[in-house]
Design an enzyme around this catalytic site. Structure first.
Site, short mmCIF file in Angstrom:
data_model
loop_
_atom_site.label_atom_id
_atom_site.label_comp_id
_atom_site.label_asym_id
_atom_site.label_seq_id
_atom_site.Cartn_x
_atom_site.Cartn_y
_atom_site.Cartn_z
N GLY A 82 0.81 -1.21 0.00
CA GLY A 82 0.00 0.00 0.00
C GLY A 82 0.84 1.26 0.00
O GLY A 82 0.60 2.18 0.78
N ASN A 133 1.98 -2.20 5.41
CA ASN A 133 1.27 -0.94 5.63
C ASN A 133 -0.18 -0.98 5.15
O ASN A 133 -1.04 -0.33 5.73
CB ASN A 133 2.02 0.18 4.91
CG ASN A 133 1.19 1.45 4.82
OD1 ASN A 133 0.98 2.14 5.81
ND2 ASN A 133 0.69 1.75 3.63
N SER A 157 -1.86 0.20 15.33
CA SER A 157 -2.52 1.42 15.79
C SER A 157 -2.63 1.42 17.31
O SER A 157 -2.76 0.35 17.93
CB SER A 157 -3.92 1.51 15.18
OG SER A 157 -4.67 2.54 15.77
N TYR A 186 -11.78 -2.72 13.13
CA TYR A 186 -10.44 -2.16 12.96
C TYR A 186 -9.60 -2.42 14.21
O TYR A 186 -8.44 -2.86 14.13
CB TYR A 186 -10.52 -0.67 12.67
CG TYR A 186 -9.18 -0.02 12.44
CD1 TYR A 186 -8.52 -0.16 11.22
CD2 TYR A 186 -8.57 0.73 13.44
CE1 TYR A 186 -7.28 0.44 11.00
CE2 TYR A 186 -7.34 1.33 13.22
CZ TYR A 186 -6.71 1.18 12.01
OH TYR A 186 -5.48 1.77 11.80
N LYS A 220 -6.24 -4.87 14.37
CA LYS A 220 -4.92 -4.39 14.75
C LYS A 220 -4.41 -5.10 16.01
O LYS A 220 -3.20 -5.31 16.16
CB LYS A 220 -4.94 -2.88 14.96
CG LYS A 220 -5.13 -2.10 13.65
CD LYS A 220 -4.06 -2.44 12.61
CE LYS A 220 -4.16 -1.60 11.37
NZ LYS A 220 -3.12 -1.91 10.36
#
Length: 235
Positions: A12, A89, A143, A158, A162
């Site tokens: 990415g 990423n 994150s 999300y 993570k």
């Protein structure tokens, strides 16, 4: 390309943080394989580095597609004879504000398949190439939202994805510690990208510093850690 030049794959990396990491690695002297879901986008981003006399090439890579991942990593190993650095990423954030008790399970599935399974796919495809040369650096973009200290409501898939990336980082670091492969994770914080929703406190270039540092650690560098601004962060 010099045989001594490290080869890095950044997933990415055609925009945002990934693009800044790719540039940072290229500036260290590595050859950077810039990737994007679109082959055109990958080559366009690589051309920007080439225009600045940095070593780069473009490669189509969709981390949610197992065939794409296998093909991309094999192509890099075949073309350059090595794959030294992998920065995971690429990822998605599509459930902002959503609660676990009323989650859209299709969004959960898509998020987990991309963020954790996609990262895992890239690792398993890259590790054999790294083992071949007895050297590797894997850096996973995670994150603060995936840490237990800051686990809370909203963006639940999300957060869970993570947290899974964090666990995978620890497990791979333990498995690969005798293979010359260091595995770490880092949080960029609130970076000025499309995922920040206007609440950024750093630029992609500033945030990229920690990832470039982890991707170029010496052989006695740390492994199995989580970092923010080059400092350890609690899981």
């Amino acid at each position: 390309m010099s045989e001594a030049r490290r080869v890095a794959v950044v997933t990415g990396s055609n925009r945002g943080l990934g693009k800044a990491i790719a540039r940072g690695l290229a500036e260290t002297g590595a050859h950077v394989v810039v990737t994007a879901r679109s082959e055109e986008a990958a080559h366009r981003a690589a051309d920007e580095l080439l225009a600045d006399e940095l070593s780069a090439s473009g490669q189509q890579l969709d981390i949610a597609d197992p065939a794409s991942v296998a093909r991309a990593m094999a192509d890099v190993g075949y073309q350059y004879g090595r794959l030294d650095i992998l920065v995971n990423n690429a990822g998605i954030a599509i459930d902002r504000g959503q609660a676990a008790a009323s989650a859209d399970i299709e969004k959960v599935r898509a998020t987990l398949d991309t963020n954790i399974m996609g990262t895992w796919r890239c690792c398993t495809a890259a590790i054999p190439e790294m083992r071949r040369n007895g050297y590797g650096r894997i850096v996973n973009v995670t994150s603060h939202m995936g840490t237990f200290g800051e686990m809370g409501t909203g963006s639940v898939s999300y957060r869970v994805s993570k947290a899974g990336v964090n666990a995978l980082t620890c497990i791979l670091a333990a498995e690969l510690k005798d293979d010359g492969i260091l595995v770490n994770a880092a949080s960029p914080g609130k970076v000025d990208t499309r995922l920040a929703y206007g609440k950024a406190n750093s630029t992609p270039g500033e945030a990229a510093d920690t990832f470039v540092w982890l991707a170029t650690l010496p052989s006695d560098g740390p492994t199995g850690g989580l970092y923010f601004q080059r400092r350890p962060l609690a899981w």
